[in-house]
Write a protein that holds these residues in place. Structure first.
Motif, PDB file in Angstrom:
ATOM      1  N   ARG A 118       0.829  -1.208   0.000  1.00 65.64           N
ATOM      2  CA  ARG A 118       0.000   0.000   0.000  1.00 65.64           C
ATOM      3  C   ARG A 118       0.864   1.258   0.000  1.00 65.64           C
ATOM      4  NH1 ARG A 118      -3.118  -2.774   3.996  1.00 65.64           N
ATOM      5  NH2 ARG A 118      -2.485  -1.288   5.630  1.00 65.64           N
ATOM      6  N   LEU A 119       1.973   1.223   0.711  1.00 65.84           N
ATOM      7  CA  LEU A 119       2.859   2.382   0.736  1.00 65.84           C
ATOM      8  C   LEU A 119       3.531   2.605  -0.617  1.00 65.84           C
ATOM      9  CD1 LEU A 119       4.596   2.147   4.244  1.00 65.84           C
ATOM     10  CD2 LEU A 119       3.052   3.933   3.421  1.00 65.84           C
ATOM     11  N   ARG A 120       3.918   1.527  -1.278  1.00 70.06           N
ATOM     12  CA  ARG A 120       4.546   1.682  -2.593  1.00 70.06           C
ATOM     13  C   ARG A 120       3.561   2.252  -3.607  1.00 70.06           C
ATOM     14  NH1 ARG A 120       7.326  -3.591  -1.275  1.00 70.06           N
ATOM     15  NH2 ARG A 120       9.513  -3.024  -0.869  1.00 70.06           N
ATOM     16  N   VAL A 121       2.289   1.855  -3.489  1.00 72.20           N
ATOM     17  CA  VAL A 121       1.273   2.428  -4.377  1.00 72.20           C
ATOM     18  C   VAL A 121       1.104   3.913  -4.089  1.00 72.20           C
ATOM     19  CG1 VAL A 121      -1.178   2.400  -4.950  1.00 72.20           C
ATOM     20  CG2 VAL A 121       0.070   0.240  -4.727  1.00 72.20           C
TER      21      VAL A 121
ATOM     22  N   ASP B  76       5.882   3.951  -6.208  1.00 74.33           N
ATOM     23  CA  ASP B  76       7.135   3.210  -6.260  1.00 74.33           C
ATOM     24  C   ASP B  76       6.842   1.759  -6.644  1.00 74.33           C
ATOM     25  OD1 ASP B  76       9.804   2.522  -5.944  1.00 74.33           O
ATOM     26  OD2 ASP B  76       9.565   2.119  -3.791  1.00 74.33           O
ATOM     27  N   SER B  77       6.469   1.570  -7.913  1.00 73.56           N
ATOM     28  CA  SER B  77       6.064   0.229  -8.339  1.00 73.56           C
ATOM     29  C   SER B  77       7.230  -0.742  -8.404  1.00 73.56           C
ATOM     30  CB  SER B  77       5.393   0.310  -9.718  1.00 73.56           C
ATOM     31  OG  SER B  77       6.264   0.913 -10.671  1.00 73.56           O
ATOM     32  N   HIS B  78       8.457  -0.259  -8.556  1.00 69.11           N
ATOM     33  CA  HIS B  78       9.625  -1.134  -8.679  1.00 69.11           C
ATOM     34  C   HIS B  78      10.347  -1.341  -7.349  1.00 69.11           C
ATOM     35  CE1 HIS B  78       9.201  -1.114 -13.023  1.00 69.11           C
ATOM     36  NE2 HIS B  78       9.158   0.215 -13.011  1.00 69.11           N
ATOM     37  N   GLY B  79       9.893  -0.693  -6.314  1.00 71.66           N
ATOM     38  CA  GLY B  79      10.517  -0.886  -5.011  1.00 71.66           C
ATOM     39  C   GLY B  79      11.892  -0.280  -4.885  1.00 71.66           C
ATOM     40  N   THR B  80      12.107   0.838  -5.559  1.00 69.70           N
ATOM     41  CA  THR B  80      13.418   1.485  -5.462  1.00 69.70           C
ATOM     42  C   THR B  80      13.493   2.467  -4.292  1.00 69.70           C
ATOM     43  OG1 THR B  80      12.671   3.183  -7.029  1.00 69.70           O
ATOM     44  CG2 THR B  80      13.849   1.284  -7.927  1.00 69.70           C
ATOM     45  N   ILE B  81      12.333   2.955  -3.804  1.00 71.42           N
ATOM     46  CA  ILE B  81      12.304   3.887  -2.668  1.00 71.42           C
ATOM     47  C   ILE B  81      12.127   3.100  -1.361  1.00 71.42           C
ATOM     48  CG2 ILE B  81      11.087   5.826  -1.621  1.00 71.42           C
ATOM     49  CD1 ILE B  81      10.330   6.724  -4.449  1.00 71.42           C
ATOM     50  N   LEU B  82      11.110   2.242  -1.325  1.00 71.18           N
ATOM     51  CA  LEU B  82      10.932   1.330  -0.197  1.00 71.18           C
ATOM     52  C   LEU B  82      11.525  -0.014  -0.602  1.00 71.18           C
ATOM     53  CD1 LEU B  82       7.338   2.080   1.170  1.00 71.18           C
ATOM     54  CD2 LEU B  82       9.533   2.906   1.999  1.00 71.18           C
ATOM     55  N   GLN B  83      12.713  -0.252  -0.141  1.00 72.14           N
ATOM     56  CA  GLN B  83      13.446  -1.439  -0.571  1.00 72.14           C
ATOM     57  C   GLN B  83      13.246  -2.586   0.431  1.00 72.14           C
ATOM     58  OE1 GLN B  83      17.492  -0.085  -0.868  1.00 72.14           O
ATOM     59  NE2 GLN B  83      17.114   1.115  -2.738  1.00 72.14           N
ATOM     60  N   THR B  84      13.100  -3.772  -0.121  1.00 70.58           N
ATOM     61  CA  THR B  84      13.040  -4.989   0.692  1.00 70.58           C
ATOM     62  C   THR B  84      14.418  -5.640   0.699  1.00 70.58           C
ATOM     63  OG1 THR B  84      10.711  -5.355   0.134  1.00 70.58           O
ATOM     64  CG2 THR B  84      11.957  -7.233   0.995  1.00 70.58           C
ATOM     65  N   ILE B  85      15.011  -5.707   1.864  1.00 68.37           N
ATOM     66  CA  ILE B  85      16.326  -6.337   2.015  1.00 68.37           C
ATOM     67  C   ILE B  85      16.061  -7.753   2.532  1.00 68.37           C
ATOM     68  CG2 ILE B  85      18.625  -6.118   3.024  1.00 68.37           C
ATOM     69  CD1 ILE B  85      17.758  -3.761   1.242  1.00 68.37           C
ATOM     70  N   TYR B  86      16.094  -8.718   1.647  1.00 69.60           N
ATOM     71  CA  TYR B  86      15.697 -10.084   1.985  1.00 69.60           C
ATOM     72  C   TYR B  86      16.580 -10.661   3.090  1.00 69.60           C
ATOM     73  CZ  TYR B  86      12.787  -9.819  -2.146  1.00 69.60           C
ATOM     74  OH  TYR B  86      11.839  -9.437  -3.086  1.00 69.60           O
ATOM     75  N   GLY B  87      15.905 -11.230   4.054  1.00 67.87           N
ATOM     76  CA  GLY B  87      16.603 -11.826   5.182  1.00 67.87           C
ATOM     77  C   GLY B  87      16.952 -10.829   6.267  1.00 67.87           C
ATOM     78  N   GLU B  88      16.722  -9.502   6.024  1.00 70.97           N
ATOM     79  CA  GLU B  88      17.082  -8.490   7.025  1.00 70.97           C
ATOM     80  C   GLU B  88      15.888  -7.609   7.409  1.00 70.97           C
ATOM     81  OE1 GLU B  88      20.647  -6.295   6.308  1.00 70.97           O
ATOM     82  OE2 GLU B  88      21.536  -7.918   5.115  1.00 70.97           O
TER      83      GLU B  88
ATOM     84  N   TYR C  24      13.590  -3.873   5.895  1.00 72.78           N
ATOM     85  CA  TYR C  24      13.211  -2.888   4.884  1.00 72.78           C
ATOM     86  C   TYR C  24      14.061  -1.635   5.073  1.00 72.78           C
ATOM     87  CZ  TYR C  24       9.125  -5.892   4.450  1.00 72.78           C
ATOM     88  OH  TYR C  24       8.303  -6.978   4.266  1.00 72.78           O
ATOM     89  N   ARG C  25      14.171  -0.846   3.984  1.00 71.65           N
ATOM     90  CA  ARG C  25      14.975   0.364   4.024  1.00 71.65           C
ATOM     91  C   ARG C  25      14.331   1.429   3.156  1.00 71.65           C
ATOM     92  NH1 ARG C  25      19.890   2.679   1.539  1.00 71.65           N
ATOM     93  NH2 ARG C  25      19.718   1.173  -0.155  1.00 71.65           N
ATOM     94  N   LEU C  26      14.268   2.659   3.703  1.00 71.67           N
ATOM     95  CA  LEU C  26      13.839   3.821   2.921  1.00 71.67           C
ATOM     96  C   LEU C  26      15.089   4.422   2.303  1.00 71.67           C
ATOM     97  CD1 LEU C  26      11.599   5.880   2.107  1.00 71.67           C
ATOM     98  CD2 LEU C  26      12.224   7.164   4.148  1.00 71.67           C
ATOM     99  N   ALA C  27      15.151   4.421   0.964  1.00 68.59           N
ATOM    100  CA  ALA C  27      16.382   4.791   0.262  1.00 68.59           C
ATOM    101  C   ALA C  27      16.471   6.281  -0.008  1.00 68.59           C
ATOM    102  CB  ALA C  27      16.475   4.020  -1.049  1.00 68.59           C
ATOM    103  N   LEU C  28      15.865   7.130   0.822  1.00 67.82           N
ATOM    104  CA  LEU C  28      15.932   8.579   0.656  1.00 67.82           C
ATOM    105  C   LEU C  28      16.263   9.211   2.003  1.00 67.82           C
ATOM    106  CD1 LEU C  28      12.765   9.325  -1.546  1.00 67.82           C
ATOM    107  CD2 LEU C  28      15.152   9.365  -2.290  1.00 67.82           C
ATOM    108  N   PRO C  29      17.072  10.261   2.024  1.00 64.90           N
ATOM    109  CA  PRO C  29      17.293  10.978   3.287  1.00 64.90           C
ATOM    110  C   PRO C  29      16.019  11.698   3.706  1.00 64.90           C
ATOM    111  CG  PRO C  29      18.348  12.142   1.469  1.00 64.90           C
ATOM    112  CD  PRO C  29      17.851  10.847   0.896  1.00 64.90           C
ATOM    113  N   ALA C  30      15.774  11.735   4.986  1.00 64.28           N
ATOM    114  CA  ALA C  30      14.538  12.333   5.509  1.00 64.28           C
ATOM    115  C   ALA C  30      14.879  13.414   6.521  1.00 64.28           C
ATOM    116  CB  ALA C  30      13.657  11.269   6.154  1.00 64.28           C
ATOM    117  N   THR C  31      14.063  14.460   6.521  1.00 60.80           N
ATOM    118  CA  THR C  31      14.222  15.583   7.451  1.00 60.80           C
ATOM    119  C   THR C  31      12.887  15.859   8.116  1.00 60.80           C
ATOM    120  OG1 THR C  31      15.928  16.561   6.028  1.00 60.80           O
ATOM    121  CG2 THR C  31      14.911  18.001   7.687  1.00 60.80           C
ATOM    122  N   LEU C  32      12.909  15.985   9.430  1.00 64.75           N
ATOM    123  CA  LEU C  32      11.703  16.310  10.187  1.00 64.75           C
ATOM    124  C   LEU C  32      11.688  17.803  10.468  1.00 64.75           C
ATOM    125  CD1 LEU C  32       9.142  15.484  11.737  1.00 64.75           C
ATOM    126  CD2 LEU C  32      10.609  15.080  13.736  1.00 64.75           C
TER     127      LEU C  32
END
Length: 218
Positions: free
Chosen positions: A74-77, A81-93, A95-103
């Motif tokens: 749902r988040l990728r939709v 991010d249909s290819h999972g380049t922003i929300l990455q699945t690291i198999y066996g470990e 998930y990772r957000l591949a962008l720097p974030a600022t609050l």
């Protein structure tokens, strides 16, 4: 304004559960928002699945992998991010957000201004000349509002009663020495003779009436 997360071309407003991407805006469900906030707090780092579950499902004792996978889809939709380049699945470990974030912290905006203007408006209403102003402590006569509203006759009677209760003051004699005047007689001693005389008069009148009735004819 509420706090915001900025990552890449995206902007997340958690207070309204709104995810903005340019001119596109999506409302997230509560679970997807919790997962995305967890990934934003650990941006560019791998978040193990147990950590993600503990932060996004704090009230659940058991969370299946299928539930986590559904939320990620749902988040990728929402991110496009249909290819999972922003929300990455690291198999066996995890998930990772591949962008720097600022609050961004909350900024003073129209909310505080509106509250301030509303408070000023209420204050103006309270100070309206059409409403009577309360009497302050400085303007209140000594003794409270009861004495302030008492009629002159009642005030004079109260003053006389207070004076009668005060002890007699010493009076200087011819030699200059102060002597204490005799104490005032109690009030009942003043009206007692009059009461006795009135009772005697009534009693004598009653006896005379009885004698006249007995001396009458028959």
């Amino acid at each position: 304004m509420a706090e915001e997360w900025l990552f890449g071309r995206y902007r997340l407003v958690p207070a309204f559960r709104r995810l903005h991407a340019g001119e596109r805006s999506v409302e997230l469900d509560a679970r997807a928002l919790a997962v995305l906030e967890c990934l934003l707090r650990h941006a560019e780092r791998v978040v193990p699945r147990p950590t993600l579950i503990a932060e996004a499902w704090p009230e659940a004792s058991i969370v299946f992998d299928s539930a986590v996978s559904k939320v990620m889809r749902r988040l990728r939709v929402a991110l496009g991010d249909s290819h999972g380049t922003i929300l990455q699945t690291i198999y066996g470990e995890g998930y990772r957000l591949a962008l720097p974030a600022t609050l961004l912290p909350p900024r003073p905006g129209t909310g505080a201004t509106l509250h301030g203007s509303a408070g000023a408006g209420n204050g103006a209403a309270r100070e309206s000349p059409l409403r009577p102003k309360p009497i302050g402590a400085a303007s209140m006569p000594r003794g409270g509002p009861a004495q302030a509203q008492a009629p002159p006759a009642q005030a004079a009677a109260a003053a006389a009663a207070d004076q009668a209760l005060q002890p007699p003051r010493p009076i200087p004699d011819a030699s200059g020495k102060e002597r204490t005047p005799p104490e005032r007689a109690p009030a009942w001693q003043l009206w007692l003779p009059w009461t006795i005389a009135a009772l005697a008069t009534l009693l004598s009148g009653g006896l005379a009436w009885l004698l006249l009735n007995r001396a009458g004819p028959g």
